[in-house]
Design a protein around this motif. Structure first.
Motif, PDB file in Angstrom:
ATOM      1  N   ASP A 203       1.145  -0.748  -0.101  1.00  0.00           N
ATOM      2  CA  ASP A 203       0.101   0.270   0.124  1.00  0.00           C
ATOM      3  C   ASP A 203       0.907   1.454  -0.090  1.00  0.00           C
ATOM      4  O   ASP A 203       1.601   1.006   0.883  1.00  0.00           O
ATOM      5  N   VAL A 204       0.994   1.819  -0.909  1.00  0.00           N
ATOM      6  CA  VAL A 204       1.995   3.109  -1.407  1.00  0.00           C
ATOM      7  C   VAL A 204       2.000   3.720  -0.422  1.00  0.00           C
ATOM      8  O   VAL A 204       2.548   4.467   0.095  1.00  0.00           O
ATOM      9  N   GLU A 205       0.788   4.359  -0.336  1.00  0.00           N
ATOM     10  CA  GLU A 205       0.126   5.165   0.528  1.00  0.00           C
ATOM     11  C   GLU A 205       0.435   5.556   1.486  1.00  0.00           C
ATOM     12  O   GLU A 205       1.420   6.272   2.712  1.00  0.00           O
ATOM     13  N   ASP A 206       0.468   4.052   2.654  1.00  0.00           N
ATOM     14  CA  ASP A 206       0.901   3.836   4.194  1.00  0.00           C
ATOM     15  C   ASP A 206       1.906   3.498   3.821  1.00  0.00           C
ATOM     16  O   ASP A 206       2.975   4.081   4.488  1.00  0.00           O
ATOM     17  N   ALA A 207       2.805   3.036   3.017  1.00  0.00           N
ATOM     18  CA  ALA A 207       4.125   3.395   3.075  1.00  0.00           C
ATOM     19  C   ALA A 207       4.985   4.719   2.848  1.00  0.00           C
ATOM     20  O   ALA A 207       5.725   5.031   3.758  1.00  0.00           O
ATOM     21  N   ALA A 208       4.508   5.808   2.212  1.00  0.00           N
ATOM     22  CA  ALA A 208       4.439   7.555   2.179  1.00  0.00           C
ATOM     23  C   ALA A 208       4.616   7.760   3.594  1.00  0.00           C
ATOM     24  O   ALA A 208       5.519   8.325   3.426  1.00  0.00           O
ATOM     25  N   ALA A 209       3.547   7.338   4.176  1.00  0.00           N
ATOM     26  CA  ALA A 209       2.758   7.873   5.572  1.00  0.00           C
ATOM     27  C   ALA A 209       4.567   7.602   6.574  1.00  0.00           C
ATOM     28  O   ALA A 209       3.954   8.179   7.599  1.00  0.00           O
ATOM     29  N   LYS A 210       5.731   5.831   6.336  1.00  0.00           N
ATOM     30  CA  LYS A 210       5.956   6.155   6.917  1.00  0.00           C
ATOM     31  C   LYS A 210       7.736   6.333   6.814  1.00  0.00           C
ATOM     32  O   LYS A 210       8.755   5.438   7.159  1.00  0.00           O
ATOM     33  N   ILE A 211       7.701   7.059   5.995  1.00  0.00           N
ATOM     34  CA  ILE A 211       8.888   7.681   5.508  1.00  0.00           C
ATOM     35  C   ILE A 211       9.589   8.415   5.958  1.00  0.00           C
ATOM     36  O   ILE A 211       8.939   9.640   7.426  1.00  0.00           O
ATOM     37  N   THR A 212      11.254   7.939   7.167  1.00  0.00           N
ATOM     38  CA  THR A 212      11.875   9.289   8.112  1.00  0.00           C
ATOM     39  C   THR A 212      12.828   9.590   7.556  1.00  0.00           C
ATOM     40  O   THR A 212      13.175   9.598   6.514  1.00  0.00           O
ATOM     41  N   SER A 213      13.685  10.639   8.336  1.00  0.00           N
ATOM     42  CA  SER A 213      14.617  11.133   7.862  1.00  0.00           C
ATOM     43  C   SER A 213      15.845   9.994   7.795  1.00  0.00           C
ATOM     44  O   SER A 213      16.690  10.246   7.426  1.00  0.00           O
ATOM     45  N   ARG A 214      15.674   8.618   8.471  1.00  0.00           N
ATOM     46  CA  ARG A 214      16.420   7.509   8.801  1.00  0.00           C
ATOM     47  C   ARG A 214      15.853   5.819   7.404  1.00  0.00           C
ATOM     48  O   ARG A 214      16.900   5.694   7.234  1.00  0.00           O
ATOM     49  N   THR A 215      15.255   6.838   6.876  1.00  0.00           N
ATOM     50  CA  THR A 215      14.650   5.498   5.836  1.00  0.00           C
ATOM     51  C   THR A 215      15.421   5.748   4.656  1.00  0.00           C
ATOM     52  O   THR A 215      16.057   6.701   3.972  1.00  0.00           O
ATOM     53  N   LYS A 216      15.918   4.394   4.530  1.00  0.00           N
ATOM     54  CA  LYS A 216      16.950   4.225   3.213  1.00  0.00           C
ATOM     55  C   LYS A 216      16.563   3.316   1.900  1.00  0.00           C
ATOM     56  O   LYS A 216      17.483   3.460   0.980  1.00  0.00           O
ATOM     57  N   ALA A 217      15.773   2.691   2.168  1.00  0.00           N
ATOM     58  CA  ALA A 217      15.723   2.136   0.468  1.00  0.00           C
ATOM     59  C   ALA A 217      13.933   1.979   0.763  1.00  0.00           C
ATOM     60  O   ALA A 217      13.151   1.748   1.448  1.00  0.00           O
ATOM     61  N   LEU A 218      12.922   1.875  -0.504  1.00  0.00           N
ATOM     62  CA  LEU A 218      11.925   1.204  -0.711  1.00  0.00           C
ATOM     63  C   LEU A 218      11.915  -0.537  -0.820  1.00  0.00           C
ATOM     64  O   LEU A 218      13.105  -0.530  -2.067  1.00  0.00           O
TER      65      LEU A 218
END
Ligand SMILES: *Cc1c(COP(=O)(O)O)cnc(C)c1O
Length: 399
Positions: free
Chosen positions: A113-128
């Motif tokens: 669910d790409v919308e939910d993935a978008a909501a979980k991005i933080t400054s520490r996110t390094k990859a999808l």
């Protein structure tokens, strides 16, 4: 009649002489680590994946690990992946010391669910890390747009989808790096564990090749710490015999899936998700629905590594426990194999609980874990076997 979930024997028996010859060729060559067999196989696979580089590795799991190491992901980093997937997607993230951050899935297409993935991005996110579950592409336009917006690499877990496409492009080579598995139950099933990494990026391919053999270049001079992630020449020689038939296997799987959808679709209480757009994922349930059939979504091809139906808990279901589990038992009694992929989403796995504290709820993943059931769809399945499966499901839904 007995109908197993998967029978590998007929596919291999049909190629017995060629497999024998391939085995003897490697035996006589004396070349048992990398070499010409592996290079030729990698080149053939790169074509199928539409990628510039293909790197044969020891398993699909090691492919994910190798990709994460190649991208330099480690402690303090977060990688966003689905929770409703095979364990190794997230297990590998944890193994490099990073944190898997779980996003929900779309209950129509089973994918991120790409919308939910978008909501979980933080400054520490390094990859999808999207997964092309059961052989159908994740919604890659949205994934790639999200990645571009945050300047993140995309790792495509195409372990179950070798040769499948999104919008005319082969899976695995749309993102930054991709991977496949040749585990015997995958759509190109090997003779033991094996996997493949693909990429269009020259520098990443070179680094992945180094890391595959302990980061050494030249031999015994180590630029970085890698491991032994090599695929065997014996394995690729045998896989190479099956490779030219991959398209045919996929077509047979698709024909079997279409036949199920037609026959199961005629049962009362059956609906198919084919016409449902993924945006409708939160839409209310029709209380009449007894079985939801998997659909092929616009712009995505499906190689049907699994044919996965959903059996929602419906009102009037009197038994204790879930109707999905009851169907599974009923099929087993008639000698029909089925499997629950997957009974517990990863955010609920003991090893990923934060100090014993459960992670936030992911409603679609939890629902899929309760409703999904995969039934036999392998290429060599015969029509009368499918009819037998359909009538068993029909009887269950009536009863
Ligand atoms: C099978 C699978 C893997 C791991 O592949 P192995 O070759 O079994 O290690 C990873 N991700 C998904 C989605 C898979 O289905």
């Amino acid at each position: 009649m007995k109908v197993p979930l998967l029978d590998l024997k007929p596919q291999n028996a049909a190629l017995r002489n060629e497999l024998d010859a391939a085995f003897l060729r490697v035996l006589d060559s004396g070349q048992f680590i990398l070499g010409a067999e592996v290079t030729a196989f990698e080149e053939a696979c790169a074509k199928i994946a539409g990628a510039k580089h293909a790197i044969g590795v020891s398993s699909g799991t090691d492919a994910i690990l190798l990709i994460l190491m190649t991208l330099g992901i480690g402690p303090g980093d977060e990688v966003i992946c689905p929770s409703y997937t095979f364990f190794s997607t997230a297990g590998c993230i944890a193994r490099v010391g990073a944190k898997p951050v779980f996003a929900d899935s779309c209950e129509v297409c089973f994918n991120l669910d790409v919308e939910d993935a978008a909501a979980k991005i933080t400054s520490r996110t390094k990859a999808l890390l999207p997964v092309h579950l059961f052989g159908q592409a994740a919604e890659m336009d949205s994934v790639m747009a999200l990645a571009a917006k945050h300047n993140l690499p995309v790792i495509e877990d195409a372990a179950q989808a070798f040769g499948a496409e999104y919008n005319g492009r082969r899976l695995g080579s749309i993102g930054t790096m991709g991977l496949f598995s040749f585990f015997p139950s995958k759509n190109l099933g090997g003779f033991g564990d094996a996997g493949l990494v693909v990429t269009n990026d020259d520098a990443l391919a070179e680094k992945a090749r180094l890391l595959r053999t302990h980061g050494a270049k030249p031999k015994y001079f180590h630029k970085m710490v890698g491991a032994n992630f090599r695929i065997d020449p014996l394995q690729v020689a045998l896989l190479g015999v099956k490779l030219p038939f991959l398209r045919q296997y996929s077509e047979k799987r698709a024909a079997n899936a279409a036949y199920y959808t037609e026959r199961l679709g005629a049962l009362p209480g059956s609906t198919t998700s084919a016409s449902q757009a993924c945006e409708h994922k939160r839409r209310a349930r029709n209380p009449e629905t007894r079985i939801v059939l998997p659909g092929v979504h616009a712009r995505r091809s499906h190689i049907w590594n699994q044919y996965t139906v959903r059996i929602p808990a419906y009102s009037g279901w009197q038994d204790a426990g879930s109707p999905r589990d009851a169907l599974r038992e009923c099929l087993a009694k008639r000698g029909i194999g089925s499997e629950i992929y997957y009974p517990r989403p990863l955010h609920r796995q003991e090893c990923f609980l934060d100090a014993g504290k459960p992670q936030a709820s992911l409603p679609a993943c939890e629902q899929l874990a309760e409703e999904a059931l995969s039934i036999p769809v392998y290429p060599e399945l015969r029509r009368e076997e499918q009819d037998y499966v359909v009538s068993a499901i029909g009887d269950f839904l009536k009863g």
